[in-house]
Design an enzyme around this catalytic site. Structure first.
Site, PDB file in Angstrom:
ATOM      1  N   LYS A   1      21.221 -97.542 -49.287  1.00 45.59           N
ATOM      2  CA  LYS A   1      22.768 -98.253 -49.395  1.00 45.59           C
ATOM      3  C   LYS A   1      23.351 -98.417 -48.143  1.00 45.59           C
ATOM      4  CE  LYS A   1      23.499 -95.765 -53.758  1.00 45.59           C
ATOM      5  NZ  LYS A   1      24.452 -94.743 -54.810  1.00 45.59           N
TER       6      LYS A   1
ATOM      7  N   TYR B   1      24.443-102.666 -61.621  1.00 43.61           N
ATOM      8  CA  TYR B   1      25.160-101.607 -62.200  1.00 43.61           C
ATOM      9  C   TYR B   1      25.884-101.893 -63.351  1.00 43.61           C
ATOM     10  CZ  TYR B   1      24.592 -98.848 -57.502  1.00 43.61           C
ATOM     11  OH  TYR B   1      24.103 -98.222 -56.458  1.00 43.61           O
TER      12      TYR B   1
ATOM     13  N   PHE C   1      34.906 -95.592 -60.710  1.00 43.89           N
ATOM     14  CA  PHE C   1      34.364 -95.877 -59.244  1.00 43.89           C
ATOM     15  C   PHE C   1      33.719 -97.091 -59.408  1.00 43.89           C
ATOM     16  CE2 PHE C   1      31.255 -93.452 -62.109  1.00 43.89           C
ATOM     17  CZ  PHE C   1      30.288 -94.132 -61.972  1.00 43.89           C
TER      18      PHE C   1
ATOM     19  N   ARG D   1      13.718 -89.461 -57.681  1.00 43.92           N
ATOM     20  CA  ARG D   1      15.047 -88.911 -57.960  1.00 43.92           C
ATOM     21  C   ARG D   1      14.997 -87.330 -57.487  1.00 43.92           C
ATOM     22  NH1 ARG D   1      19.196 -91.965 -60.671  1.00 43.92           N
ATOM     23  NH2 ARG D   1      19.590 -90.039 -61.892  1.00 43.92           N
TER      24      ARG D   1
ATOM     25  N   THR E   1      23.454 -86.603 -57.718  1.00 40.35           N
ATOM     26  CA  THR E   1      24.355 -87.652 -57.094  1.00 40.35           C
ATOM     27  C   THR E   1      25.413 -87.358 -56.155  1.00 40.35           C
ATOM     28  OG1 THR E   1      24.292 -88.621 -59.581  1.00 40.35           O
ATOM     29  CG2 THR E   1      25.917 -89.552 -58.233  1.00 40.35           C
TER      30      THR E   1
ATOM     31  N   ARG F   1      19.865 -86.581 -50.177  1.00 34.40           N
ATOM     32  CA  ARG F   1      21.317 -86.498 -50.300  1.00 34.40           C
ATOM     33  C   ARG F   1      21.720 -85.035 -49.916  1.00 34.40           C
ATOM     34  NH1 ARG F   1      21.413 -89.433 -56.386  1.00 34.40           N
ATOM     35  NH2 ARG F   1      21.872 -91.323 -55.685  1.00 34.40           N
TER      36      ARG F   1
ATOM     37  N   ASN G   1      26.259 -91.934 -51.162  1.00 35.41           N
ATOM     38  CA  ASN G   1      25.112 -90.855 -51.228  1.00 35.41           C
ATOM     39  C   ASN G   1      23.639 -91.544 -50.830  1.00 35.41           C
ATOM     40  OD1 ASN G   1      24.708 -92.411 -53.356  1.00 35.41           O
ATOM     41  ND2 ASN G   1      25.219 -91.204 -54.786  1.00 35.41           N
TER      42      ASN G   1
ATOM     43  N   HIS H   1      19.888 -95.184 -53.763  1.00 35.73           N
ATOM     44  CA  HIS H   1      19.580 -95.506 -55.284  1.00 35.73           C
ATOM     45  C   HIS H   1      17.994 -95.227 -55.716  1.00 35.73           C
ATOM     46  CE1 HIS H   1      19.867 -97.228 -59.372  1.00 35.73           C
ATOM     47  NE2 HIS H   1      18.470 -97.925 -58.894  1.00 35.73           N
TER      48      HIS H   1
ATOM     49  N   GLU I   1      15.587-103.315 -62.705  1.00 37.64           N
ATOM     50  CA  GLU I   1      16.059-103.206 -61.637  1.00 37.64           C
ATOM     51  C   GLU I   1      15.054-104.012 -60.455  1.00 37.64           C
ATOM     52  OE1 GLU I   1      16.977 -99.270 -60.504  1.00 37.64           O
ATOM     53  OE2 GLU I   1      18.448 -99.063 -62.072  1.00 37.64           O
TER      54      GLU I   1
HETATM   55  P1  IDP Z   1      22.654 -92.105 -59.396  1.00 36.02           P
HETATM   56  O1  IDP Z   1      22.791 -92.673 -58.268  1.00 36.02           O
HETATM   57  O2  IDP Z   1      22.534 -90.751 -58.977  1.00 36.02           O
HETATM   58  O3  IDP Z   1      21.808 -92.592 -60.413  1.00 36.02           O
HETATM   59  P2  IDP Z   1      24.866 -92.874 -61.173  1.00 36.02           P
HETATM   60  O4  IDP Z   1      25.528 -91.995 -62.162  1.00 36.02           O
HETATM   61  O5  IDP Z   1      23.867 -94.037 -61.625  1.00 36.02           O
HETATM   62  O6  IDP Z   1      24.200 -92.030 -60.166  1.00 36.02           O
HETATM   63  O7  IDP Z   1      26.128 -93.783 -60.298  1.00 36.02           O
HETATM   64  C1  IDP Z   1      25.446 -94.712 -59.575  1.00 36.02           C
HETATM   65  C2  IDP Z   1      26.572 -94.447 -58.174  1.00 36.02           C
HETATM   66  O8  IDP Z   1      27.961 -94.731 -58.568  1.00 36.02           O
HETATM   67  C3  IDP Z   1      26.236 -93.162 -57.554  1.00 36.02           C
HETATM   68  O9  IDP Z   1      24.968 -93.125 -56.806  1.00 36.02           O
HETATM   69  C4  IDP Z   1      27.264 -93.169 -56.803  1.00 36.02           C
HETATM   70  O10 IDP Z   1      27.293 -93.582 -55.526  1.00 36.02           O
HETATM   71  C5  IDP Z   1      28.440 -93.370 -57.499  1.00 36.02           C
HETATM   72  N1  IDP Z   1      29.148 -92.521 -58.535  1.00 36.02           N
HETATM   73  C6  IDP Z   1      28.552 -91.996 -59.483  1.00 36.02           C
HETATM   74  N2  IDP Z   1      29.731 -91.350 -60.286  1.00 36.02           N
HETATM   75  C7  IDP Z   1      30.508 -91.209 -59.398  1.00 36.02           C
HETATM   76  C8  IDP Z   1      31.718 -90.472 -59.602  1.00 36.02           C
HETATM   77  O11 IDP Z   1      32.185 -89.524 -60.509  1.00 36.02           O
HETATM   78  N3  IDP Z   1      32.802 -90.683 -58.478  1.00 36.02           N
HETATM   79  C9  IDP Z   1      32.386 -91.415 -57.633  1.00 36.02           C
HETATM   80  N4  IDP Z   1      31.287 -92.032 -57.233  1.00 36.02           N
HETATM   81  C10 IDP Z   1      30.392 -92.070 -58.382  1.00 36.02           C
HETATM   82 MG    MG Z   2      21.906 -94.214 -61.692  1.00 39.39          MG
END
Ligand code: IDP
Ligand code: MG
Length: 151
Positions: A22, A62, A70, A98, A104, A115, A129, A132, A143
């Site tokens: 990212k 997304y 968010f 993962r 996350t 992370r 973070n 992805h 994707e």
């Molecule tokens: P992941 O990247 O670990 O798969 P996802 O739930 O798919 O997590 O969410 C996509 C991205 O959105 C996350 O990597 C993070 O940058 C952001 N994100 C997810 N949940 C939250 C939240 O509760 N608050 C703020 N940002 C979030």
């Molecule tokens: Mg995800």
């Protein structure tokens, strides 16, 4: 060594996953560190490019998060600078990456993960973070098509 039928059985089940570094990862010059962790684990980098994503690509990528609080901050963040897109390859790489990435929320991501070691809460609306990684075979296929449409 001469390949045998048992080698081909061992080498079966190769998966591909989409990894994004990212904009925070590119800004902080962590591209090499992140790729190194993927390679050190033993996965192959099958494709790699740097790009500036446009809104359309990110809306497709997304789509599952549309409407969440968010979502807009996430798109804005992903548009804030160049990203690196790559395809990593290997047995169980979807789950394996993962695991390398960690949870996350970087505050609680386990030490030893990308992370957990390299990111933290910056007080922003979207959590920054670094990476992805696709979360299932279906997501990976979807994707990869978005970021590497010519494959
Ligand atoms: P992941 O990247 O670990 O798969 P996802 O739930 O798919 O997590 O969410 C996509 C991205 O959105 C996350 O990597 C993070 O940058 C952001 N994100 C997810 N949940 C939250 C939240 O509760 N608050 C703020 N940002 C979030
Ligand atoms: Mg995800």
């Amino acid at each position: 060594m001469t390949p045998t039928s048992s080698d081909s059985a061992i080498n079966g089940g190769i998966e591909r996953t989409l990894v994004l570094v990212k904009p925070d990862g590119v800004r902080r010059s962590l591209v090499g560190e992140i790729i190194n962790r993927i390679e050190a684990k033993g996965y192959k980098i099958a494709e790699l490019k740097m790009l500036s994503a446009d809104r359309g690509i990110l809306e497709a990528h997304y789509a599952e998060h549309k409407g969440k609080p968010f979502y807009e901050p996430l798109l804005e963040f992903m548009l804030s600078g160049p990203i690196v897109a790559l395809i990593a390859e290997g047995q169980r790489v979807i789950e394996g990456f993962r695991s390398l990435a960690g949870a996350t929320d970087p505050t609680v991501a386990a030490p030893g993960t990308i992370r957990g070691d390299l990111a933290r809460d910056q007080g922003t609306k979207v959590v920054q973070n670094l990476v992805h990684g696709s979360d299932s075979a279906e997501s990976a296929e979807r994707e990869i098509k978005i970021f590497f449409p010519n494959l």
